[in-house]
Design a protein around this motif. Structure first.
Motif, PDB file in Angstrom:
ATOM      1  N   THR A  93     -46.297  19.919   5.355  1.00 46.09           N
ATOM      2  CA  THR A  93     -45.821  18.580   5.004  1.00 46.09           C
ATOM      3  C   THR A  93     -46.950  17.724   4.447  1.00 46.09           C
ATOM      4  N   GLU A 119     -39.863  15.557  10.833  1.00 43.48           N
ATOM      5  CA  GLU A 119     -39.917  17.003  10.615  1.00 43.48           C
ATOM      6  C   GLU A 119     -40.873  17.657  11.606  1.00 43.48           C
ATOM      7  N   ALA A 120     -42.007  17.004  11.851  1.00 47.21           N
ATOM      8  CA  ALA A 120     -42.979  17.553  12.796  1.00 47.21           C
ATOM      9  C   ALA A 120     -42.429  17.558  14.217  1.00 47.21           C
ATOM     10  N   CYS A 150     -41.843  12.947   7.279  1.00 49.11           N
ATOM     11  CA  CYS A 150     -42.667  14.057   7.783  1.00 49.11           C
ATOM     12  C   CYS A 150     -42.858  13.960   9.292  1.00 49.11           C
ATOM     13  N   GLU A 163     -39.830  20.279  14.545  1.00 49.59           N
ATOM     14  CA  GLU A 163     -40.443  21.607  14.606  1.00 49.59           C
ATOM     15  C   GLU A 163     -41.041  21.869  15.983  1.00 49.59           C
ATOM     16  N   ASN A 198     -49.164  16.955   9.362  1.00 46.23           N
ATOM     17  CA  ASN A 198     -49.152  18.418   9.350  1.00 46.23           C
ATOM     18  C   ASN A 198     -49.886  19.022  10.531  1.00 46.23           C
ATOM     19  N   GLN A 234     -48.337  22.715   9.492  1.00 46.62           N
ATOM     20  CA  GLN A 234     -47.171  22.563   8.631  1.00 46.62           C
ATOM     21  C   GLN A 234     -47.608  22.226   7.209  1.00 46.62           C
TER      22      GLN A 234
END
Length: 309
Positions: free
Chosen positions: A185, A235-236, A232, A239, A189, A183
């Motif tokens: 981010t 978000e991870a 983040c 996802e 990530n 990612q």
């Protein structure tokens, strides 16, 4: 062995450590490597140090880009990789001379897609060192097999290891075939990358050796940035959840995924914050946006691996 191993190293303002990192790679006992350094918009002398070392070793290449975060830099480096196997290493770490050789030997002898090892931590402030746990020790998720897959640990696939990429060697075509990428981010990530690689691999193995010195307590590191960029993490996790649903794998690995979410939330609340405002923002976001979505309390306590969590 003739297999080429690609080593991807993103860096941002790492002039203090990038030299040690590269020298430890130059000294590897296995010589057929390419070292792809990706300068993610540094404003210090890190790129100049790489260029100076590059003059004496043609295996080193340098890509320079605007600052787009480490995950994007890793993807850019990987797009240039020519090796049959790849390592994604951190620029503030350094490595045992036999690391590449030993991990590649294990990958070839077991025909594995993923090989992971372990390391020891070095606190740059106190200068104290500590051993990270041996691979799989006291881990109920870890199959009692030399080579295994997600089918061998359905309810614990995401608990096999910490979800960082720097202690793992990957078969390059396996990563490309399964469309696995980092990612973009600021932090976290590699969580999705590591979890998806475990899900899709049919052959995972390990070398229970401490090959990596992982520096900690660095003010400029991505770990330190995690406090300010706590969103983040969510978000991870979102996802990863979406990818599980798209691949029709969510129900199969739901318990492991819920444990991953709980473990990370508790870890952040207990360990990541020194700023009270960041803590409050994280906790408020969790209560308003995360707690109801996962509804953790609807499940029996027994599904959670950590009693305290």
């Amino acid at each position: 062995m003739k297999e080429l191993v690609s080593v991807i190293i993103p860096f941002y303002n790492e002039e203090q450590y990038i030299g040690d990192c590269l020298i430890s790679l130059i000294k590897q006992t296995y010589k057929n490597i390419e070292i792809i350094c990706v300068d993610d918009g540094s404003t210090d002398n890190g790129a100049m140090i790489v260029k100076a070392i590059q003059q004496s070793d043609s295996r080193i290449s340098l890509i320079q880009q605007e600052n787009m975060n480490a995950g994007t830099a890793r993807n850019v480096g990987f797009s240039k990789a020519k090796g049959e196997y790849v390592l994604f290493l951190d620029s503030d770490d350094f490595f045992s001379p036999s690391m590449v050789e030993r991990m590649l030997n294990k990958a070839l002898s077991t025909n594995s897609d993923i090989v992971f090892c372990t390391g020891y931590g070095l606190n740059v402030i106190t200068k104290e060192t500590y051993m990270m746990p041996p691979v799989g020790k006291d881990n109920a998720s870890f199959p009692n097999k030399e080579v295994f897959s997600s089918a061998d640990t359905t309810d614990g696939i995401f608990q096999l290891s910490v979800t960082w990429a720097w202690d793992k060697m990957y078969r390059t075509d396996f990563i490309r075939k399964n469309d696995i990428f980092f990612q973009g981010t600021k932090v976290c990530n590699d969580l999705v990358f590591v979890c998806l690689s475990y899900l899709f691999s049919e052959r995972i193995t390990s070398v229970n050796q401490h090959f990596i010195c992982h520096r900690t307590n660095i003010a400029s590191s991505l770990y330190s940035a995690g406090e300010r960029n706590w969103k983040c993490l969510f978000e991870a996790l979102s996802e990863l959840e979406n990818r599980l649903i798209c691949e029709d794998l969510y129900n199969k690995h739901r318990i492991s995924f819920l444990n991953l979410v709980v473990e990370n939330i508790v870890y952040y609340l207990l360990m990541r914050f020194t700023d009270g405002n960041c803590f409050n923002s994280f906790y408020t976001y969790y209560k308003n946006n995360v707690s109801d979505h996962y509804n953790f309390m609807q499940y029996p306590k027994e599904i959670y691996r950590d009693d305290f969590a």
